[in-house]
Design a protein around this motif. Sequence first.
Motif, PDB file in Angstrom:
ATOM      1  N   ASP A 148       0.864  -1.177   0.000  1.00  0.00           N
ATOM      2  CA  ASP A 148       0.000   0.000   0.000  1.00  0.00           C
ATOM      3  C   ASP A 148       0.902   1.228   0.000  1.00  0.00           C
ATOM      4  N   PHE A 149       1.194   1.741  -1.184  1.00  0.00           N
ATOM      5  CA  PHE A 149       2.161   2.826  -1.328  1.00  0.00           C
ATOM      6  C   PHE A 149       1.708   4.091  -0.596  1.00  0.00           C
ATOM      7  N   GLY A 150       0.400   4.278  -0.495  1.00  0.00           N
ATOM      8  CA  GLY A 150      -0.125   5.470   0.166  1.00  0.00           C
ATOM      9  C   GLY A 150       0.254   5.560   1.631  1.00  0.00           C
ATOM     10  N   ARG A 151       0.534   4.412   2.259  1.00  0.00           N
ATOM     11  CA  ARG A 151       0.877   4.431   3.684  1.00  0.00           C
ATOM     12  C   ARG A 151       2.230   5.091   3.934  1.00  0.00           C
ATOM     13  N   LEU A 152       3.109   5.113   2.927  1.00  0.00           N
ATOM     14  CA  LEU A 152       4.380   5.816   3.086  1.00  0.00           C
ATOM     15  C   LEU A 152       4.131   7.282   3.423  1.00  0.00           C
ATOM     16  N   HIS A 153       3.090   7.839   2.811  1.00  0.00           N
ATOM     17  CA  HIS A 153       2.776   9.256   3.027  1.00  0.00           C
ATOM     18  C   HIS A 153       1.846   9.452   4.214  1.00  0.00           C
ATOM     19  N   TYR A 154       0.749   8.715   4.232  1.00  0.00           N
ATOM     20  CA  TYR A 154      -0.298   8.986   5.220  1.00  0.00           C
ATOM     21  C   TYR A 154      -0.026   8.368   6.584  1.00  0.00           C
ATOM     22  N   ASP A 155       0.700   7.244   6.625  1.00  0.00           N
ATOM     23  CA  ASP A 155       0.996   6.590   7.905  1.00  0.00           C
ATOM     24  C   ASP A 155       2.461   6.707   8.304  1.00  0.00           C
ATOM     25  N   TYR A 156       3.274   7.378   7.474  1.00  0.00           N
ATOM     26  CA  TYR A 156       4.677   7.637   7.802  1.00  0.00           C
ATOM     27  C   TYR A 156       5.490   6.360   8.032  1.00  0.00           C
ATOM     28  N   ILE A 157       5.129   5.283   7.338  1.00  0.00           N
ATOM     29  CA  ILE A 157       5.918   4.059   7.474  1.00  0.00           C
ATOM     30  C   ILE A 157       7.175   4.174   6.613  1.00  0.00           C
ATOM     31  N   ALA A 158       8.181   3.374   6.921  1.00  0.00           N
ATOM     32  CA  ALA A 158       9.443   3.427   6.178  1.00  0.00           C
ATOM     33  C   ALA A 158       9.931   2.014   5.887  1.00  0.00           C
ATOM     34  N   PHE A 159      10.442   1.830   4.676  1.00  0.00           N
ATOM     35  CA  PHE A 159      11.070   0.575   4.289  1.00  0.00           C
ATOM     36  C   PHE A 159      12.581   0.797   4.232  1.00  0.00           C
ATOM     37  N   VAL A 160      13.322  -0.018   4.981  1.00  0.00           N
ATOM     38  CA  VAL A 160      14.786   0.088   5.001  1.00  0.00           C
ATOM     39  C   VAL A 160      15.358  -1.306   4.767  1.00  0.00           C
ATOM     40  N   GLY A 161      16.673  -1.379   4.582  1.00  0.00           N
ATOM     41  CA  GLY A 161      17.260  -2.694   4.369  1.00  0.00           C
ATOM     42  C   GLY A 161      18.770  -2.652   4.276  1.00  0.00           C
ATOM     43  N   THR A 162      19.361  -3.838   4.313  1.00  0.00           N
ATOM     44  CA  THR A 162      20.805  -3.978   4.177  1.00  0.00           C
ATOM     45  C   THR A 162      21.102  -5.329   3.543  1.00  0.00           C
ATOM     46  N   ASN A 163      22.233  -5.414   2.839  1.00  0.00           N
ATOM     47  CA  ASN A 163      22.614  -6.688   2.227  1.00  0.00           C
ATOM     48  C   ASN A 163      23.706  -7.392   3.016  1.00  0.00           C
ATOM     49  N   GLY A 164      23.829  -7.041   4.296  1.00  0.00           N
ATOM     50  CA  GLY A 164      24.781  -7.719   5.167  1.00  0.00           C
ATOM     51  C   GLY A 164      24.070  -8.498   6.245  1.00  0.00           C
ATOM     52  N   THR A 165      24.780  -8.789   7.334  1.00  0.00           N
ATOM     53  CA  THR A 165      24.192  -9.556   8.432  1.00  0.00           C
ATOM     54  C   THR A 165      24.037  -8.717   9.698  1.00  0.00           C
ATOM     55  N   ASP A 166      24.399  -7.427   9.608  1.00  0.00           N
ATOM     56  CA  ASP A 166      24.218  -6.514  10.737  1.00  0.00           C
ATOM     57  C   ASP A 166      22.833  -5.888  10.612  1.00  0.00           C
ATOM     58  N   ILE A 167      21.911  -6.326  11.470  1.00  0.00           N
ATOM     59  CA  ILE A 167      20.526  -5.868  11.391  1.00  0.00           C
ATOM     60  C   ILE A 167      20.432  -4.350  11.517  1.00  0.00           C
TER      61      ILE A 167
END
Length: 217
Positions: free
Chosen positions: A111-130
Amino acid sequence: MMWIVGQLGDTTIYTSSLAFSPDTIVLTDVPDSVRKLAAGTGARLIERNGLTVSDYHTVTKELTNGIGFDDIVVLNPVSAQAVGQLARFIARRGTFNMVGTKPLDGLVQVDFGRLHYDYIAFVGTNGTDIAASYGEARNRCELCKGGASVFIGAGGPMGQMHVQRALELPDGPKLVIATEISDERLQTLSDMFAPLAAKQGRTILFFNPKQLPKILP
């Protein structure tokens, strides 16, 4: 409330360069290294193993009263469907952290709209350090200096505002791309901002995605 979702059989040794201290951590199919990290936080631990995609809603309703999790961490995600379903249960202002090295098996529906209206964030890494996914060094909150920015649906009042800001920002992007599915609005954008881009020494491009050849099934 934090939910860490792993993969059955994953023996990766995960670390965390930052301390995290949620009140409650829910663990699903995580390796021993993550179980030890979670135990060291002093948080209340809850284990829910062997879940299927259809169980996510039940777990969220049971443990968060349907509000959702403040942080969801997915270790070595593979299934685009699972990631999309898990993303439904991020709480308002929550984060979704993907930790892994392999691509997903398809496109993720969110739900792309939640990025704006609910201020959610998607983050990530390609290593093993969370923890490597978090922090200002990893995540920008401003347009990239000298970079390229795309504004989708730029013909409306909010889109026009952001295009103008990008062009007038002293350390803004060098290239601005504005898309709009209405040719009339696209012409208005060009009339408004082509002169401004030239004045600011920036490049601005306008296009209607409906006029492009279809490249995806």
